[in-house]
Scaffold this active site. Sequence first.
Site, PDB file in Angstrom:
ATOM      1  N   ARG A  67      39.868  34.203  50.849  1.00 40.72           N
ATOM      2  CA  ARG A  67      40.262  34.421  49.450  1.00 40.72           C
ATOM      3  C   ARG A  67      39.059  34.346  48.498  1.00 40.72           C
ATOM      4  O   ARG A  67      38.989  35.090  47.520  1.00 40.72           O
ATOM      5  CB  ARG A  67      41.315  33.360  49.073  1.00 40.72           C
ATOM      6  N   ILE A  78      44.139  37.143  40.008  1.00 43.21           N
ATOM      7  CA  ILE A  78      44.436  37.130  41.438  1.00 43.21           C
ATOM      8  C   ILE A  78      45.647  36.199  41.548  1.00 43.21           C
ATOM      9  O   ILE A  78      45.655  35.110  40.972  1.00 43.21           O
ATOM     10  CB  ILE A  78      43.232  36.650  42.284  1.00 43.21           C
ATOM     11  N   SER A  79      46.697  36.651  42.244  1.00 46.72           N
ATOM     12  CA  SER A  79      47.942  35.884  42.278  1.00 46.72           C
ATOM     13  C   SER A  79      47.763  34.546  42.979  1.00 46.72           C
ATOM     14  O   SER A  79      46.885  34.371  43.827  1.00 46.72           O
ATOM     15  CB  SER A  79      49.033  36.675  43.001  1.00 46.72           C
ATOM     16  N   GLN A  80      48.660  33.619  42.635  1.00 43.22           N
ATOM     17  CA  GLN A  80      48.703  32.296  43.285  1.00 43.22           C
ATOM     18  C   GLN A  80      48.988  32.482  44.781  1.00 43.22           C
ATOM     19  O   GLN A  80      49.853  33.283  45.140  1.00 43.22           O
ATOM     20  CB  GLN A  80      49.829  31.509  42.616  1.00 43.22           C
TER      21      GLN A  80
END
Length: 212
Positions: A35, A61-63
Amino acid sequence: MKSEEFYRQEMIKIQIAGRGIRDKRVLDVMGRIPRHRFISGYSLKEAYSDKPLPIDYNQTISQPYIVALMCELCCLKGDEKVLEIGTGSGYQTAILSYLAGEVYTIERLGSLSSSAKLIVEQLGAGNVRFIYGDGYEGVPSASPFDAIIVSAAPEFVPGALKAQLSEGGHLIIPVGREGTSQKLMIIVKRESFFEESTEGRVIFVPMRKGYE
Ligand code: SAH
């Protein structure tokens, strides 16, 4: 200093498996995708933390948990054709590339689309088509899709996306007004109707019309 592997495994244990994600393939892939490579200017600890993070052009950026949940809700076995709307950093795109056979991903910001393409391809995924365009239209020429996963929130479910689902295909989409939280909807195409359910509330950036 703790390694990226350490932070990634902590993320899986506490945020993902710890919150009830059971799909082994999702847990396995998220335990391997770096990530931190999709964002810059963050420490390893921050990169694997339990929250969305700002990326370029006011996007996020999504959780990690939300990425895991949406991927699990797609019910993928490995040979499906998937459409993602809102490539963003490309993090979820990379995960989908391992979970499905073929991935189409649309982003309305050209520079985000190109940087995501670069990193996803560096990581070795050869089954992703990056499209710079408007996700409201989907990709009619490549439809139907077994899953469509939308990472930005429209006010209403776009009809074009429902129309591009295969029989039994899943559309996972946050729906709601800008400035509020949204309901995460799961829409499954059945022979003569669409089956709808919701999976709690989420917060995504708004889905915008057109592309820049
Ligand atoms: N899953 C991505 C989320 C990125 S944020 C990640 O984890 O990195 C959502 C993205 O959707 C933004 O990059 C935004 O530009 C994009 N977006 C918004 N409206 C869109 C549209 N109509 N078509 C395609 N992409 C869109």
